[in-house]
Design a protein around this motif. Structure first.
Motif, PDB file in Angstrom:
ATOM      1  N   MET A  60      14.526  -6.527  10.497  1.00  0.00           N
ATOM      2  CA  MET A  60      13.119  -6.652  10.180  1.00  0.00           C
ATOM      3  C   MET A  60      12.928  -6.324   8.701  1.00  0.00           C
ATOM      4  N   LEU A  61      12.134  -7.140   8.053  1.00  0.00           N
ATOM      5  CA  LEU A  61      11.852  -6.963   6.625  1.00  0.00           C
ATOM      6  C   LEU A  61      10.426  -6.452   6.455  1.00  0.00           C
ATOM      7  N   LEU A  62      10.271  -5.438   5.618  1.00  0.00           N
ATOM      8  CA  LEU A  62       8.963  -4.871   5.323  1.00  0.00           C
ATOM      9  C   LEU A  62       8.736  -4.960   3.824  1.00  0.00           C
ATOM     10  N   LEU A  63       7.736  -5.734   3.422  1.00  0.00           N
ATOM     11  CA  LEU A  63       7.374  -5.824   2.013  1.00  0.00           C
ATOM     12  C   LEU A  63       6.205  -4.890   1.764  1.00  0.00           C
ATOM     13  N   CYS A  64       6.407  -3.957   0.846  1.00  0.00           N
ATOM     14  CA  CYS A  64       5.414  -2.921   0.553  1.00  0.00           C
ATOM     15  C   CYS A  64       5.300  -2.686  -0.940  1.00  0.00           C
ATOM     16  N   TYR A  65       4.236  -2.010  -1.302  1.00  0.00           N
ATOM     17  CA  TYR A  65       4.059  -1.497  -2.660  1.00  0.00           C
ATOM     18  C   TYR A  65       4.100   0.017  -2.516  1.00  0.00           C
ATOM     19  N   SER A  66       5.006   0.666  -3.221  1.00  0.00           N
ATOM     20  CA  SER A  66       5.262   2.096  -3.018  1.00  0.00           C
ATOM     21  C   SER A  66       4.038   2.987  -3.247  1.00  0.00           C
ATOM     22  N   LYS A  67       3.080   2.546  -4.060  1.00  0.00           N
ATOM     23  CA  LYS A  67       1.902   3.378  -4.337  1.00  0.00           C
ATOM     24  C   LYS A  67       0.725   3.078  -3.397  1.00  0.00           C
ATOM     25  N   CYS A  68       0.908   2.144  -2.486  1.00  0.00           N
ATOM     26  CA  CYS A  68      -0.164   1.712  -1.581  1.00  0.00           C
ATOM     27  C   CYS A  68      -0.265   2.658  -0.386  1.00  0.00           C
ATOM     28  N   SER A  69      -1.446   3.233  -0.166  1.00  0.00           N
ATOM     29  CA  SER A  69      -1.618   4.187   0.939  1.00  0.00           C
ATOM     30  C   SER A  69      -1.470   3.495   2.298  1.00  0.00           C
ATOM     31  N   THR A  70      -1.904   2.258   2.423  1.00  0.00           N
ATOM     32  CA  THR A  70      -1.759   1.527   3.685  1.00  0.00           C
ATOM     33  C   THR A  70      -0.280   1.276   3.978  1.00  0.00           C
ATOM     34  N   CYS A  71       0.490   0.961   2.945  1.00  0.00           N
ATOM     35  CA  CYS A  71       1.930   0.759   3.124  1.00  0.00           C
ATOM     36  C   CYS A  71       2.601   2.046   3.587  1.00  0.00           C
ATOM     37  N   LYS A  72       2.167   3.169   3.034  1.00  0.00           N
ATOM     38  CA  LYS A  72       2.726   4.462   3.435  1.00  0.00           C
ATOM     39  C   LYS A  72       2.421   4.737   4.908  1.00  0.00           C
ATOM     40  N   LYS A  73       1.195   4.409   5.347  1.00  0.00           N
ATOM     41  CA  LYS A  73       0.822   4.580   6.756  1.00  0.00           C
ATOM     42  C   LYS A  73       1.684   3.694   7.643  1.00  0.00           C
ATOM     43  N   ALA A  74       1.905   2.462   7.198  1.00  0.00           N
ATOM     44  CA  ALA A  74       2.698   1.506   7.975  1.00  0.00           C
ATOM     45  C   ALA A  74       4.143   1.996   8.123  1.00  0.00           C
ATOM     46  N   LYS A  75       4.717   2.501   7.038  1.00  0.00           N
ATOM     47  CA  LYS A  75       6.087   3.026   7.089  1.00  0.00           C
ATOM     48  C   LYS A  75       6.167   4.217   8.042  1.00  0.00           C
ATOM     49  N   LYS A  76       5.191   5.098   7.962  1.00  0.00           N
ATOM     50  CA  LYS A  76       5.162   6.263   8.846  1.00  0.00           C
ATOM     51  C   LYS A  76       5.081   5.799  10.291  1.00  0.00           C
ATOM     52  N   TRP A  77       4.251   4.807  10.573  1.00  0.00           N
ATOM     53  CA  TRP A  77       4.113   4.279  11.931  1.00  0.00           C
ATOM     54  C   TRP A  77       5.447   3.728  12.432  1.00  0.00           C
ATOM     55  N   LEU A  78       6.132   2.950  11.588  1.00  0.00           N
ATOM     56  CA  LEU A  78       7.432   2.396  11.972  1.00  0.00           C
ATOM     57  C   LEU A  78       8.442   3.518  12.221  1.00  0.00           C
ATOM     58  N   ASP A  79       8.477   4.495  11.324  1.00  0.00           N
ATOM     59  CA  ASP A  79       9.400   5.621  11.471  1.00  0.00           C
ATOM     60  C   ASP A  79       9.100   6.417  12.746  1.00  0.00           C
ATOM     61  N   ASP A  80       7.812   6.669  12.998  1.00  0.00           N
ATOM     62  CA  ASP A  80       7.408   7.425  14.191  1.00  0.00           C
ATOM     63  C   ASP A  80       7.802   6.708  15.481  1.00  0.00           C
ATOM     64  N   HIS A  81       7.871   5.372  15.425  1.00  0.00           N
ATOM     65  CA  HIS A  81       8.229   4.586  16.610  1.00  0.00           C
ATOM     66  C   HIS A  81       9.711   4.210  16.631  1.00  0.00           C
ATOM     67  N   GLY A  82      10.479   4.762  15.687  1.00  0.00           N
ATOM     68  CA  GLY A  82      11.920   4.527  15.666  1.00  0.00           C
ATOM     69  C   GLY A  82      12.304   3.077  15.395  1.00  0.00           C
ATOM     70  N   ILE A  83      11.475   2.379  14.656  1.00  0.00           N
ATOM     71  CA  ILE A  83      11.748   0.973  14.338  1.00  0.00           C
ATOM     72  C   ILE A  83      12.414   0.903  12.968  1.00  0.00           C
ATOM     73  N   SER A  84      13.611   0.334  12.927  1.00  0.00           N
ATOM     74  CA  SER A  84      14.322   0.244  11.647  1.00  0.00           C
ATOM     75  C   SER A  84      13.879  -1.008  10.896  1.00  0.00           C
ATOM     76  N   TYR A  85      13.915  -0.924   9.584  1.00  0.00           N
ATOM     77  CA  TYR A  85      13.454  -2.026   8.734  1.00  0.00           C
ATOM     78  C   TYR A  85      14.145  -1.956   7.384  1.00  0.00           C
ATOM     79  N   GLU A  86      14.175  -3.117   6.740  1.00  0.00           N
ATOM     80  CA  GLU A  86      14.651  -3.199   5.363  1.00  0.00           C
ATOM     81  C   GLU A  86      13.411  -3.174   4.479  1.00  0.00           C
ATOM     82  N   ASP A  87      13.358  -2.238   3.569  1.00  0.00           N
ATOM     83  CA  ASP A  87      12.198  -2.040   2.696  1.00  0.00           C
ATOM     84  C   ASP A  87      12.378  -2.847   1.408  1.00  0.00           C
ATOM     85  N   ARG A  88      11.383  -3.635   1.058  1.00  0.00           N
ATOM     86  CA  ARG A  88      11.442  -4.420  -0.177  1.00  0.00           C
ATOM     87  C   ARG A  88      10.173  -4.180  -0.983  1.00  0.00           C
ATOM     88  N   GLU A  89      10.341  -3.781  -2.224  1.00  0.00           N
ATOM     89  CA  GLU A  89       9.217  -3.492  -3.131  1.00  0.00           C
ATOM     90  C   GLU A  89       8.594  -4.815  -3.583  1.00  0.00           C
TER      91      GLU A  89
END
Length: 116
Positions: free
Chosen positions: A1-30
């Motif tokens: 799974m690919l996740l495109l995010c902007y590191s300073k974006c608060s919504t992106c941070k929430k999304a990453k936390k949600w994925l981590d909390d649910h044990g979903i692995s992803y490839e992070d792309r800035e």
């Protein structure tokens, strides 16, 4: 799974936390430094079933500065893809690509339905 995010974006941070909390692995792309290509955007747009406008970061400064609200309706899809590929900050984020599942933006209920 690919996740495109902007590191300073608060919504992106929430999304990453949600994925981590649910044990979903992803490839992070800035998204700012590795913006999507026209080919990627076309493929993701087709797979998503969403209107192309949903791939634009309509609340972003660049979108507003370029007055895209007024310009997009007159642009062809090809021109819109070309424009999106010029700057990752124009692209709605976070963007999740998981096989044929494409999610633009973080809506927890939508993510639960698609990813859990």
């Amino acid at each position: 799974m690919l996740l495109l995010c902007y590191s300073k974006c608060s919504t992106c941070k929430k999304a990453k936390k949600w994925l981590d909390d649910h044990g979903i692995s992803y490839e992070d792309r800035e998204i700012k430094t590795e913006n999507p290509t026209v080919e990627e955007l076309k493929s993701w747009h087709e797979a998503s079933g969403l209107p192309l406008k949903r791939f634009f970061n309509t609340s972003g400064m660049l979108y507003k500065d370029m007055k895209l609200k007024d310009k997009l309706p007159a642009m062809s899809e090809e021109e819109q893809y070309q424009l999106l590929a010029t700057d990752g900050m124009l692209v709605k984020r976070p963007l999740v690509i998981n096989g044929q599942t494409v999610l633009a933006g973080f809506k927890e209920a939508e993510w639960e339905k698609a990813l859990l």
